[in-house]
Structure formats: structure tokens, C-alpha cells
Design a protein around this motif. Structure first.
Motif, short mmCIF file in Angstrom:
data_model
loop_
_atom_site.label_atom_id
_atom_site.label_comp_id
_atom_site.label_asym_id
_atom_site.label_seq_id
_atom_site.Cartn_x
_atom_site.Cartn_y
_atom_site.Cartn_z
N ALA A 1 0.83 -1.21 0.00
CA ALA A 1 0.00 0.00 0.00
C ALA A 1 0.87 1.26 0.00
CB ALA A 1 -0.93 0.00 1.21
N MET A 2 2.05 1.18 0.60
CA MET A 2 2.95 2.34 0.65
C MET A 2 3.81 2.45 -0.61
SD MET A 2 4.26 2.54 4.61
CE MET A 2 4.91 0.88 4.64
N MET A 3 4.20 1.31 -1.21
CA MET A 3 5.19 1.34 -2.29
C MET A 3 4.63 0.97 -3.65
SD MET A 3 8.52 -0.29 -0.37
CE MET A 3 9.60 0.34 -1.64
N GLY A 4 3.45 0.35 -3.72
CA GLY A 4 2.90 -0.09 -5.00
C GLY A 4 2.23 1.03 -5.77
N SER A 5 2.17 0.89 -7.09
CA SER A 5 1.57 1.93 -7.92
C SER A 5 0.20 1.55 -8.47
CB SER A 5 2.51 2.26 -9.10
OG SER A 5 2.81 1.11 -9.85
N SER A 6 -0.26 0.32 -8.19
CA SER A 6 -1.58 -0.10 -8.66
C SER A 6 -2.65 0.24 -7.64
CB SER A 6 -1.59 -1.61 -8.94
OG SER A 6 -2.90 -2.05 -9.25
N ARG A 7 -3.78 0.73 -8.11
CA ARG A 7 -4.89 1.06 -7.21
C ARG A 7 -5.79 -0.15 -6.97
NH1 ARG A 7 -6.86 6.04 -11.03
NH2 ARG A 7 -4.85 7.11 -11.19
N ASP A 8 -5.67 -1.17 -7.82
CA ASP A 8 -6.64 -2.26 -7.80
C ASP A 8 -6.06 -3.59 -7.31
OD1 ASP A 8 -8.99 -0.91 -9.34
OD2 ASP A 8 -7.22 -0.52 -10.55
#
Length: 655
Positions: free
Chosen positions: A123-130
Motif C-alpha cells: 500500500a505504501m510502495m505499490g503503484s496499482s490502485r486495484d
């Protein structure tokens, strides 16, 4: 190509339309540009240009931790959507996590641990919203298969558990390094056909493995191939438990019906999402009320309460098991990356936003490194969970945080409730999830579009089902790499002709009504020229000339005089390629023909200039377009014919 017919121009016009040789550049500049195109095609540092130091610091933090980019714009409406999505995927993550941990021959509680810490990191480092983070069946199966070949999980559970943590650590390091070193293109060698076949094969194997739980068997084969599983199942018919079988079939039917209903009515997606947890609750209540555990129905038993214990000190970095953990980590890490990035990109296209593949690799790597230190095993972005997250209307990665909080609450207070959960329900949950990975429609589509891709797909499937997961993966990747090598070593060459009522020159194989130009053979090379294909191209061009001369002789047409090579698709050339062009020039000269080049690119012109090949060919025989080259050749053909006519006429006048 849009090439125009060429009316032979004056000398000044001809000079202005010559193919340019690019200006020389320092070696350092060339090397820098090559490295940038190889490792930084997306130019990730573009946003830092012309920014003050303070702004660069903020942008750097936002680049590493995307949460700081979108968090300031977060709204209450987003929170409502993410709250619903997070609770929904938590209801799926809890039973799936327990099921997949059992599939990996690990304690069931690890499935819950792995749905707590890794989602927070992502949640802190990922770029996907889904993307919804969690364990997956294929990686769990690979872990059980590869580690189980060295250590028996039943006889030595502690060592097996520590090796699982170590493999997760190596997977995380490998994934993070791929992202940091911008080597994400390595994952691209797992083609779509490979993934379809491998996933379907792994899903089939996983379903077969669940016959142990469905039939209530206590002893089962360690092999994953279909022959070993079927032999193990039918050699123990006297130990089949009808109570377990009936219970398993009923819950499997329930799960499949709810999934089918949700697919037909997308608004009711939550029904299939809640079905696994509902099955666990119903199964637990049924076992508790009927004391089915005393009649052959196996249950999970006690689950340890509390949050993830630290496990960094349990990592195994000594022989003889280090190589096993490393190999398992790298292979499972690649599979997890391929699945997670493919899922993330699929959903990002639906919502029209971009995800950075290299940033995703770093995020996956860091969450698995953190997970290996907190009693988790390999996690990624499973399709089933992400699809539920998407359908539930998630807006940001906060849905992962909500899911993690729900799992934390379960770990702290609710784990005793899973004591009576029957293993047969977990088997039914796994089978239901795996059936969605057997995409026979994709295989049919591959057969229609590309037969070789279909062969790759089926090779992966057959290798996994009849051999092992490792054999299927190696076979499919080997076939994919072989195809890439064939594309490089055996590039396409075409004969071009003039399309009627146009000024264009196209492949005569594609445009059957295209016509030959008398006395001229036009060929197109459809790939860069390297050492791997230079010999083939030399022989193929010579064969094209032989075939054309035979055709001309048989048809009684004008003899061949010129060979035009269209170099538009030759993006690069090495010294072997330059040598090949030189040899082709000599072969054509010995036949009394003339070599003409059309539209060579900058790299080709630069290297031909440095090797002095331009002087050998003749600058006047290198043209901007095929049309100009044809025009120049026709001009020379007509000029030569006129000269011959004049000579004959003069001879008769003298007589």
C-alpha cells in the motif's frame, strides 16, 4: 511505404536528396544513449528536470513511496469505497490464505500472517490502485514441490518452515534487484502463451492434489504429476471417506454456483466473494454440531492467536539447503512477478492509468523481504482477489490497508473459531479458485491466431501435468526463447512489387496483384542484421536472385540487371552484417548485376561509412526510397538501351 516513382533529376537535386550520413558522436554519448534506451525507456527521471532541490526531494520520496503522492488528495468518498472493498477482499483472503498455506505444506496460520504485513508494505510502495495482495496457489504449489523434494514437511516441519522463509527472502531480493537494475524485461520471456499453459497446468495439478482432502486420505503421493496422483488415489479406495467426499462435493457445488451467478450478474459480485468465508463458517458449525471430526472428517485444529512473530533469525544461509532455498526463491519470484504485474496492468487499462513495472518489482520485492522477516511466505497480486477488489469499487491501495486491519483483528481475536474448519472445505475453496485459471478459450484463441504459440501453451500444460511444475516451466520458456532466436536467426525477406494504380511497393506475397519491374529485383530485409543471421541472409538473397533469373528466363522477359535491397526495417547492423553486405555486393558483381540500396537507417549508414562500404557500393546507388531506386534503375536501363540502339544505327549507316 508510400514510395513515389522517380523521374531522374538533375545533379543538384540528386545531391540534395542523397541518404545522409549521421554526424559522428563521441563514444561516451553513444554508450549513454544506448544504456538509456535499454534500461530507462520510460525516462523515470524526466520529472526531476529543472526542479529545485527541495522539490526533487519531495518527488524522490513520492517516487519510492507513491502513497505520499495520492494521500494528500484522498477524500471521504474514496474511504467509503475502499472500506467496502477492503472488507470484501478480507472475507476472501482469510479462507484462501489458510487454504493456500495448507497447499504449500505450511502451517495454516501463515496464510493469515501473509495477508497482514505484505499488503501494508505494498500500500505504501505499490503503484496499482486495484491490486489486492496475498498468497497464490501456483507459488504455493511450487514452494511445496521444490522444497518438498529436499525436506519432508511432515518429518522435519521446522526446517521446512525456515526454508520457506528463506526462499521468500531470496524471492524478494531477486524481485527488488530486477526493479532497481531496470531488468524487468527478463520477465517478458514468460510469454502470454507460456503463462496461459503454465497456469492451466498448475491449476490442474492443484485440483488433483485436493483429492486428498476431498476423499479424506491421510497418506498421499509427494509427486505432482497426474500419473502419480491417480495411482495414489485409486490404490487407496478402501480408505476413502464418504462423509468427507459428500461434504466436499456439496461445498464445491455451492462455490461454483455462486461464482456462476456473480459472473452472470456482475452487480452481485459480493456473493461469490463471500462464498468461501460462508463455506468456512457453515463447515465449522456443521462439524462442531455433528462431531464429524470423529467420523473421518479432518479439521484444521488449533490456530495460534496473536500477530506475526519475527522470523529473520530463522532464515537459513548455510549448506546444504542454501541452494534449494535460492532456486525456489528465484523461480517462484519470477512466476509471482509475471502474475502480479500482468494483473496490475490489466486493471490499470480498465481505469486508464499507468503503472510502472520496475516500481512494482521493487514493491513486490520489499513486501516479500519484509514478509520473510515476519513469518510470511511468498505473496503477489492474485487475479481472483484483485478482480473482487476491482468489482467492489476500490479507489486506492487503502483497500489493502483495510484488508490487513481485518486480518489483524482476526489474528488477535478470531483464530480459535477456525479450530473446527474441515480441511475438505479448504480443498473445495482451492478447486473452485483453480478452475478459473484453466482458460480453454485462450488456448482455442491461440490455435486460431498463432499455431506456434498454441504449441508453447500446450507444452507448458503437458509438461506440468505429466512431468512436474519445473519441467513444464523450463519447457515452455525454452520454446519461447527458441522462437525469439528463430526470429533473430531467420528473419523474413520479401520480394516487393508495384501495387497497381499506385506508387507503392509492397510484398508480392501479401499483395498478389503487385507486378514485377522488368530487369529489377526488389527485396526487403525485415530485421536488423547481426552475426546470428548474416550467413542466412547472404544465402537467402543469393537464392532470391537464382529464382528470379530462372523465372525471367522461363517467361522470356528482360534479363535481370539490378537488385534493390530495401533497408527500411534494418534498424541496426553489426560488423558481421557489414561483411555480409560486402559479400552480397561481390556475388552480385560476379553475376554482372548491380546492387542498389534503398532507405538505409542512420546506424546502417554510419557503419557502412566507417567500413568504407559506401564507396564500394557507390554513393549514387544508395537512395532515399524504393521508388527513387526503381526510377534510377529504369533511367539507366532506358539509357543503356538507347545507347545500344544508337550504336547499331551508326553501324548500319556506315554499311
Amino acid at each position: 511505404m508510400g514510395n513515389v516513382d522517380y523521374m531522374y533529376p538533375s545533379a543538384n537535386v540528386e545531391s540534395s536528396r542523397r541518404v545522409a550520413i549521421p554526424p559522428p558522436q563521441p563514444f561516451i554519448t553513444t554508450l549513454k544513449n544506448s544504456l538509456k534506451e535499454t534500461f530507462f525507456p520510460d525516462d523515470p527521471l524526466r520529472q526531476f528536470k529543472n526542479q529545485p532541490a527541495s522539490r526533487k526531494l519531495v518527488l524522490g520520496i513520492q517516487y519510492v513511496f507513491p502513497i505520499f503522492e495520492w494521500a494528500p488528495r484522498y477524500t471521504l468518498d474514496f474511504l467509503k469505497s475502499d472500506l467496502i472493498s477492503g472488507i470484501t477482499i478480507a472475507s476472501l483472503a482469510i479462507p484462501q490464505g489458510i487454504s493456500y498455506a495448507k497447499l504449500a505444506n505450511l502451517p495454516p496460520i501463515l496464510g493469515l500472517y501473509s495477508s497482514f504485513i505484505p499488503p501494508l508494505v505494498y500500500a505504501m510502495m505499490g503503484s496499482s490502485r486495484d491490486l489486492a495482495v496475498g498468497t497464490v496457489a501456483v507459488a504455493s504449489l511450487l514452494t511445496a514441490s521444490m522444497l518438498g523434494a529436499e525436506v519432508n514437511a511432515t518429518e522435519n516441519p521446522t526446517l521446512y518452515l525456515h526454508l520457506a522463509f528463506t526462499a521468500t527472502f531470496f524471492a524478494g531480493v531477486f524481485q527488488a534487484l530486477l526493479g532497481l537494475l531496470r531488468l524487468g524485461f527478463i520477465v517478458d520471456f514468460l510469454s502470454h502463451a507460456t503463462i496461459v499453459g503454465f497456469m492451466a497446468g498448475a491449476a490442474t495439478v492443484v485440483c488433483l492434489q485436493q483429492l486428498k482432502g476431498i476423499l479424506g486420505l491421510e497418506h498421499f503421493t509427494k509427486g505432482t504429476d497426474i500419473v502419480s496422483v491417480m495411482r495414489s488415489v485409486f490404490s487407496q479406495t478402501h480408505e476413502w471417506r464418504w462423509e468427507s467426499g459428500v461434504l466436499g462435493c456439496c461445498f464445491l457445488f455451492f462455490l461454483l454456483i455462486t461464482r456462476y451467478f456473480s459472473q452472470k450478474k456482475p452487480k452481485f459480485f459480493w456473493i461469490s466473494a463471500m462464498a468461501p468465508l460462508t463455506s468456512v463458517i457453515l463447515g465449522s458449525v456443521l462439524v462442531y454440531l455433528t462431531h464429524a471430526e470423529k467420523h473421518g472428517v479432518q479439521v484444521i485444529g488449533e490456530l495460534k492467536k496473536g500477530l506475526n512473530p519475527m522470523s529473520f533469525g530463522d532464515l537459513v544461509f548455510v549448506s546444504p539447503y542454501l541452494s534449494t532455498a535460492f532456486k525456489t526463491g528465484v523461480i517462484t519470484g519470477i512466476i509471482a512477478l509475471a502474475e502480479g504485474i500482468a494483473v496490475g496492468r490489466s486493471f490499470s487499462m480498465f481505469k486508464n492509468y499507468h503503472i510502472d513495472g520496475n516500481k512494482e518489482m521493487i514493491a513486490f520485492g520489499m513486501m516479500n523481504i519484509a514478509g520473510s522477516s515476519t513469518s510470511c511466505y511468498l505473496t503477489t497480486g492474485p487475479f481472483s482477489r484483485s478482480a473482487v477488489n476491482y468489482n467492489a469499487g476500490c479507489k486506492t491501495a487503502v483497500s489493502n490497508i483495510v484488508m490487513a486491519i481485518a486480518v489483524m483483528f482476526t489474528l488477535l481475536f478470531l483464530t480459535p473459531l477456525f479450530h473446527y474448519t474441515p480441511l475438505v472445505v479448504l480443498s473445495a475453496i482451492i478447486i473452485s479458485a483453480m478452475l478459473g485459471l484453466i482458460k480453454y478459450e485462450e488456448a482455442i484463441h491461440l490455435w486460431k491466431v498463432d499455431k506456434f504459440d498454441f504449441v508453447v501453451c500446450m507444452s507448458a500444460y503437458i509438461g506440468v501435468v505429466f512431468g512436474s511444475v519445473e519441467i513444464g516451466l523450463v519447457l515452455a520458456v525454452a520454446l519461447s526463447i527458441m522462437r525469439v532466436l528463430l526470429f533473430v536467426a531467420r528473419p523474413k525477406t520479401f520480394m516487393l512489387g508495384n501495387v497497381p494504380d499506385s506508387l507503392a511497393y509492397r510484398s508480392m506475397e501479401q499483395y498478389t496483384n503487385a507486378s514485377n519491374i522488368p530487369g529489377i529485383l526488389i527485396l526487403e530485409i525485415d530485421a536488423p542484421i547481426y552475426f546470428a543471421n548474416s550467413n542466412y541472409l547472404r544465402e537467402r538473397i543469393a537464392r532470391w536472385i537464382d529464382e528470379e533469373e530462372d523465372r525471367v528466363k522461363a517467361a522470356g522477359e528482360s534479363s535481370l540487371q539490378y537488385v534493390i535491397l530495401n533497408m527500411a526495417a534494418v534498424g541496426n547492423i553489426d560488423t558481421s552484417g557489414i561483411g555480409m553486405l560486402d559479400e552480397v555486393k561481390k556475388i552480385i558483381d560476379r553475376r554482372g548485376l548491380k546492387l542498389v540500396l534503398a532507405n538505409p537507417g542512420s546506424e546502417v549508414m554510419k557503419k557502412m561509412h566507417k567500413s568504407e562500404l559506401i564507396e564500394k557500393i557507390g554513393r549514387e546507388w544508395i537512395h532515399l526510397t524504393v521508388g527513387e531506386a526503381v526510377g534510377a534503375c529504369n533511367f539507366m536501363l532506358h539509357t543503356t538501351k538507347s545507347d545500344l540502339v544508337k550504336e547499331k544505327s551508326g553501324t548500319w549507316d556506315k554499311v
